[in-house]
Design a protein around this motif. Sequence first.
Motif, PDB file in Angstrom:
ATOM      1  N   GLU A 125      39.394-157.896-107.675  1.00 17.18           N
ATOM      2  CA  GLU A 125      39.010-156.484-107.737  1.00 17.18           C
ATOM      3  C   GLU A 125      37.708-156.225-106.983  1.00 17.18           C
ATOM      4  O   GLU A 125      37.592-155.247-106.253  1.00 17.18           O
ATOM      5  CB  GLU A 125      38.875-156.036-109.197  1.00 17.18           C
ATOM      6  N   GLU A 126      36.725-157.108-107.138  1.00 21.30           N
ATOM      7  CA  GLU A 126      35.442-156.887-106.454  1.00 21.30           C
ATOM      8  C   GLU A 126      35.606-156.937-104.938  1.00 21.30           C
ATOM      9  O   GLU A 126      34.923-156.218-104.213  1.00 21.30           O
ATOM     10  CB  GLU A 126      34.380-157.866-106.931  1.00 21.30           C
TER      11      GLU A 126
ATOM     12  N   GLN B 280      36.933-153.609-103.890  1.00 23.67           N
ATOM     13  CA  GLN B 280      35.840-152.627-103.900  1.00 23.67           C
ATOM     14  C   GLN B 280      34.948-152.793-102.672  1.00 23.67           C
ATOM     15  O   GLN B 280      34.548-151.799-102.052  1.00 23.67           O
ATOM     16  CB  GLN B 280      35.027-152.754-105.183  1.00 23.67           C
TER      17      GLN B 280
ATOM     18  N   SER C 114      36.696-151.389 -99.766  1.00 25.98           N
ATOM     19  CA  SER C 114      36.695-149.928 -99.861  1.00 25.98           C
ATOM     20  C   SER C 114      35.360-149.364 -99.377  1.00 25.98           C
ATOM     21  O   SER C 114      35.328-148.361 -98.649  1.00 25.98           O
ATOM     22  CB  SER C 114      36.963-149.503-101.309  1.00 25.98           C
ATOM     23  N   HIS C 115      34.254-150.004 -99.756  1.00 25.33           N
ATOM     24  CA  HIS C 115      32.930-149.579 -99.281  1.00 25.33           C
ATOM     25  C   HIS C 115      32.824-149.723 -97.767  1.00 25.33           C
ATOM     26  O   HIS C 115      32.263-148.859 -97.087  1.00 25.33           O
ATOM     27  CB  HIS C 115      31.821-150.367 -99.982  1.00 25.33           C
TER      28      HIS C 115
END
Length: 74
Positions: free
Chosen positions: A34-35, A38, A41-42
């Motif tokens: 998940e990280e 993320q 995504s950033h």
Amino acid sequence: MKTIDLAAGLNTDLIREVLPCMAEEGAILAPTREEMAQDLSHEREHMGRSIEQLQSAHAVLSSIIHAGEAMTAP
């Protein structure tokens, strides 16, 4: 596999970091944590801001060129 990643616009340092955390999902790679999703995504948001800045600069430059053409036209 690396060609696909490079085509995504990621630099080689980021690719080196994320590649061990990716799994093949058909023709593309998918993050396995998940990280990592993320972080990607950033990175995509950062790319989006860069694209917007380039589009704005492109528009200004086009206006300058157009104005110059109007002034130098016979």
